[in-house]
Design an enzyme around this catalytic site. Sequence first.
Site, PDB file in Angstrom:
ATOM      1  CD  GLU A 106     -48.193  -8.389   8.088  1.00  0.00           C
ATOM      2  OE1 GLU A 106     -47.607  -7.541   8.760  1.00  0.00           O
ATOM      3  OE2 GLU A 106     -49.084  -8.106   7.268  1.00  0.00           O
ATOM      4  CB  CYS A 140     -39.863  -8.671   8.886  1.00  0.00           C
ATOM      5  SG  CYS A 140     -40.888  -7.474   8.025  1.00  0.00           S
ATOM      6  CG  ASN A 185     -39.468  -4.605  13.162  1.00  0.00           C
ATOM      7  OD1 ASN A 185     -40.608  -4.679  13.619  1.00  0.00           O
ATOM      8  ND2 ASN A 185     -39.142  -5.130  12.009  1.00  0.00           N
ATOM      9  CD  GLU A 215     -53.067  -7.926   8.155  1.00  0.00           C
ATOM     10  OE1 GLU A 215     -52.999  -6.711   8.378  1.00  0.00           O
ATOM     11  OE2 GLU A 215     -53.160  -8.776   9.056  1.00  0.00           O
TER      12      GLU A 215
END
Length: 484
Positions: free
Chosen positions: A252, A286, A153, A465
């Site tokens: 993630e 996301c 994405n 992160e």
Amino acid sequence: MKQFLNFINGEFVATSKTFENRAPVDNSVIGLVHEAGQAEVDAAVKAARAALAGDWGQLSVVKRVDMLNAVADEISRRFDEFLEAELADTGKPHSLASHIDIPRGAANFKIFADIIKNAPTESFQMTTPDGGTAISYGVRVPLGVVAVVCPWNLPLLLMTWKVGPALACGNAVIVKPSEETPATATLLGEVMNTVGIPKGVYNVVHGFGPNSAGEFLTRHPDVDGITFTGETRTGEAIMAAAAKGVRPVSFELGGKNAAVVFADADFEKAVAGVTRSAFENCGQVCLGTERVYVQRPIFEKFVNALKEKAEVLKIGPSNEPGVGLGPLISSEHKAKVLSYYAKAKAEGANVVTGGGTPTMSGKYAEGHFVQPTIWTGLPESSPIIREEIFGPCCHIAPFDTEEEAVRLANDTPYGLATSIWTSDLSTATRMANSVHVGLCWINSWFLRDLRTPFGGSKASGIGREGGVHSLEFYTDLRNVMIKI
Ligand code: NAD
């Protein structure tokens, strides 16, 4: 025909097995991707290990930092090539990729170069039982050979978000880009060679997940850690692979993010913010919003305002001026999103707008375009409200009290992000404390300071992160104790 080769030990490597890379805007073939088999993955891991034992492992932090800054500068110098490659692979609007994907792709090297230059470690002094003194201090050593498995994405941005800190910390990486978007990771190989990053420090293997490069890489016994962005289900498979050898993971993963709009919010700003969070990148973010909860006094007005915004979004290919909504990534993903559009209708949703495909002319009729879609009226138990769709769509439901808003926002296995829209700072901070997510935006969305922690709670990820938090994963913290 364009060829997308693997990049192993500083060289571009062809294989005998190829697959097509297709353009989402018109389904035309962009080129052939050379799929890495077990042998190529083995070679990449071996090259990475050798780089750590060789020049790269010996390099001072100052020299490493100079090299990472040079990588960022070279991406910026070749901005148009990176942009063109990303647009071809994703079909996203030019305005979006030129503003976010490519600049952030370069910035990710600079920010982590700065962070590693200034990263402190802790030190303690203590009295020993014999009345003497001891000093302990921490030393950060690289994690080692790191596998970086990426989604489609935001291909360059999300890949460099991991490669930047990994290299800054002195690791060597093997990147497995998404099979849908192989171009910019490959192009980055050229950049690495141009700026003199030693061979084997940055490697790219192309292919799919199961029984292909993704699985070969994550199961490889000489990989020291795996950093992954993608679906929660894939994260579970990778975690099982990482269990062998007890290797660390940084994940993630997916989300089903809520936006909560209180009646006292700045109405125009909230509508504009939710328009972005629901429809940007054709809903393939996301952090995007697929559940919107609006306080009852402004519910109808909000639904109508979002409908108006959705209906004026211009749908089209990347380079057409004014386009705000590109295609979905692939025909498979289009079929998945449309199956949710059909399911919503079957479940009795009120389709406020959209719900189907737009009429596109000429070659774009073959593209993976869908309409931005808004629903109301579904129960919270519906799959439309529970499952990540990853398309340009959202369901809007009313709420009455703050307690109810918290309960609704938290009623999901995911915990990635939320955005709260209110003009009352007390409401905002109470909500931020109560919603179980890794990222909480107040009166904003997708606003990022790269020094801050990024990641998801619950089924949305493991670890954080960003800034110094990236050091937690990309380095091994050793304690040294000196008896004086
Ligand atoms: P995906 O999980 O299908 O694929 C991601 C990568 O994993 C690809 O490179 C794929 O080839 C590889 N892969 C698949 N199966 C594998 C396996 N068994 N072993 C090893 N590798 C495997 O995800 P996607 O469709 O590319 O991306 C969309 C998903 O990513 C969404 O769920 C989205 O929410 C999530 N995402 C999360 C974040 C975040 O920061 N939390 C950011 C972007 C995307």
